[in-house]
Design a protein around this motif. Structure first.
Motif, PDB file in Angstrom:
ATOM      1  N   PRO A 275     -60.414  38.742 -23.708  1.00  0.00           N
ATOM      2  CA  PRO A 275     -59.729  37.517 -24.135  1.00  0.00           C
ATOM      3  C   PRO A 275     -60.571  36.621 -25.020  1.00  0.00           C
ATOM      4  O   PRO A 275     -61.800  36.694 -25.045  1.00  0.00           O
ATOM      5  CB  PRO A 275     -59.439  36.830 -22.800  1.00  0.00           C
ATOM      6  N   GLY A 276     -59.869  35.750 -25.731  1.00  0.00           N
ATOM      7  CA  GLY A 276     -60.474  34.582 -26.355  1.00  0.00           C
ATOM      8  C   GLY A 276     -61.513  34.816 -27.426  1.00  0.00           C
ATOM      9  O   GLY A 276     -61.736  35.924 -27.889  1.00  0.00           O
TER      10      GLY A 276
ATOM     11  N   PHE B 196     -67.653  43.056 -31.168  1.00  0.00           N
ATOM     12  CA  PHE B 196     -66.423  43.649 -31.696  1.00  0.00           C
ATOM     13  C   PHE B 196     -66.049  44.894 -30.894  1.00  0.00           C
ATOM     14  O   PHE B 196     -64.863  45.162 -30.673  1.00  0.00           O
ATOM     15  CB  PHE B 196     -66.577  44.025 -33.172  1.00  0.00           C
ATOM     16  N   GLU B 197     -67.052  45.626 -30.421  1.00  0.00           N
ATOM     17  CA  GLU B 197     -66.759  46.806 -29.606  1.00  0.00           C
ATOM     18  C   GLU B 197     -66.024  46.408 -28.323  1.00  0.00           C
ATOM     19  O   GLU B 197     -65.128  47.129 -27.865  1.00  0.00           O
ATOM     20  CB  GLU B 197     -68.049  47.547 -29.256  1.00  0.00           C
ATOM     21  N   ASP B 198     -66.381  45.268 -27.726  1.00  0.00           N
ATOM     22  CA  ASP B 198     -65.675  44.788 -26.538  1.00  0.00           C
ATOM     23  C   ASP B 198     -64.190  44.582 -26.838  1.00  0.00           C
ATOM     24  O   ASP B 198     -63.313  45.009 -26.075  1.00  0.00           O
ATOM     25  CB  ASP B 198     -66.264  43.457 -26.049  1.00  0.00           C
TER      26      ASP B 198
ATOM     27  N   TYR C  80     -60.516  38.657 -31.775  1.00  0.00           N
ATOM     28  CA  TYR C  80     -59.500  38.665 -30.735  1.00  0.00           C
ATOM     29  C   TYR C  80     -58.107  38.818 -31.340  1.00  0.00           C
ATOM     30  O   TYR C  80     -57.320  39.691 -30.962  1.00  0.00           O
ATOM     31  CB  TYR C  80     -59.593  37.377 -29.912  1.00  0.00           C
ATOM     32  N   GLY C  81     -57.781  37.960 -32.313  1.00  0.00           N
ATOM     33  CA  GLY C  81     -56.466  38.014 -32.933  1.00  0.00           C
ATOM     34  C   GLY C  81     -56.205  39.323 -33.649  1.00  0.00           C
ATOM     35  O   GLY C  81     -55.111  39.893 -33.562  1.00  0.00           O
ATOM     36  N   VAL C  82     -57.210  39.822 -34.354  1.00  0.00           N
ATOM     37  CA  VAL C  82     -57.072  41.093 -35.089  1.00  0.00           C
ATOM     38  C   VAL C  82     -56.772  42.243 -34.136  1.00  0.00           C
ATOM     39  O   VAL C  82     -55.871  43.058 -34.374  1.00  0.00           O
ATOM     40  CB  VAL C  82     -58.347  41.381 -35.914  1.00  0.00           C
TER      41      VAL C  82
END
Length: 313
Positions: A84-85, A92-94, A146-148
């Protein structure tokens, strides 16, 4: 109905799983209980769910073995699980593995559920970008990892609907607040620091940001209303939130009012990727779901403060 809720030990997922169980459904919740935020809070949520008869499974949607232990007789899947968030500690891997890879594997699993009526993906207003005031037809312009990655996850799910492999929809949520909100989120942090007489870190300029702060109970009303509407909702994107806008400063003032004490502020450098304005356009939700959020900001804060005091003081 038998329903799988992913991310069930989280904030909105736990409330939805609880409501579904209250409505008489057989609910299986799955969560990997990662340490992105307090495992204590996730355990608290999970224990509350088990009191409602929800079966909790601790497993990771990124692991192929997870899908071998899950039954394949689900009528609905509500997919909340995600990284999240906006966080400087998340790579980025997360975001990629939790939001895209896990969703792809879950979609593959959904194809094995022969009686599945609908896959309900939980999206976010962050998909729209720095401003989220638009109808669902607006082209996305996400401004954060997150949004991507949430946009990519949404499209992975809807792709299966377009290919007529499953029925699916995606619900984009707006600035959800209330009991069980994550510790790093605005209201939980405001309440915690306010009670401890410690300063709240406020990013430069964010006090003027506008938000559709929406009570979690109102969000859940919209989420559970999709059941039985799979024919009209298939391949649809729907915004869920309140049309009422408040500034971040008004949110701070609401917490101050409920706590009956001033909130100390610590100014922080501006954070890239923060949305400047969110105002939920819910015309479609009103039409298709008879959606009508009613809880005020002050009522939401009162409920969240009461929950926090009960569980953490």
């Amino acid at each position: 109905m038998k329903i799988l809720v992913t991310g069930a030990a989280g904030f909105i997922g736990s409330h939805t799983a609880e409501r579904l169980a209250e409505l008489g459904h057989s609910v299986v919740g799955i969560d990997n209980f990662c340490d992105y935020y307090s495992p204590e809070l996730k355990s608290l949520n999970a224990n509350a769910l088990m009191d409602f008869g929800v079966q909790m499974v601790k497993s990771d949607l990124r692991e192929a073995g997870t899908y071998k232990i899950l039954a394949k007789d689900f009528d609905y899947i509500f997919h909340f699980a995600a990284q999240p968030g906006i966080s400087s500690t998340s790579t980025f891997e997360d975001y990629f593995t939790n939001n895209i890879l896990a969703t792809k594997l879950l979609c593959d699993f959904a194809l094995q559920c022969n009686q599945l009526k609908m896959f309900v993906n939980i999206g976010t207003s962050s998909i729209y970008g720095l401003e989220a005031t638009f109808p669902e037809t607006k082209a996305p312009e996400p401004a954060s990892n997150y949004g991507v990655t949430k946009l990519a996850a949404e499209q992975l799910v809807l792709q299966r609907a377009r290919m007529k492999q499953i029925k699916a929809c995606s619900l984009r949520l707006y600035s959800v607040i209330g009991p069980r909100e994550r510790p790093e989120k605005m209201y939980t942090k405001l309440i915690d620091l306010g009670l401890k007489n410690r300063p709240f870190p406020l990013f430069e300029g964010s006090e003027k940001h506008l938000r559709s702060f929406t009570y979690v109970g109102d969000i859940v009303d919209g989420l559970v209303s999709v059941i039985g509407k799979e024919d009209i909702l298939n391949n649809e994107i729907i915004n869920l939130g309140t049309e009422v806008e408040h500034t971040t400063q008004e949110g701070i003032d609401a917490v101050s009012q409920v706590l009956n004490k001033s909130i100390q502020i610590q100014k922080m450098p501006k954070r890239f990727g923060d949305q400047v304005r969110t105002k939920a356009n819910i015309d479609k939700a009103k039409r298709l779901l008879n959606y009508n959020p009613q809880t005020t900001l002050l009522q939401s804060v009162e409920l969240q403060v009461a929950w926090f005091i009960k569980n953490f003081l």
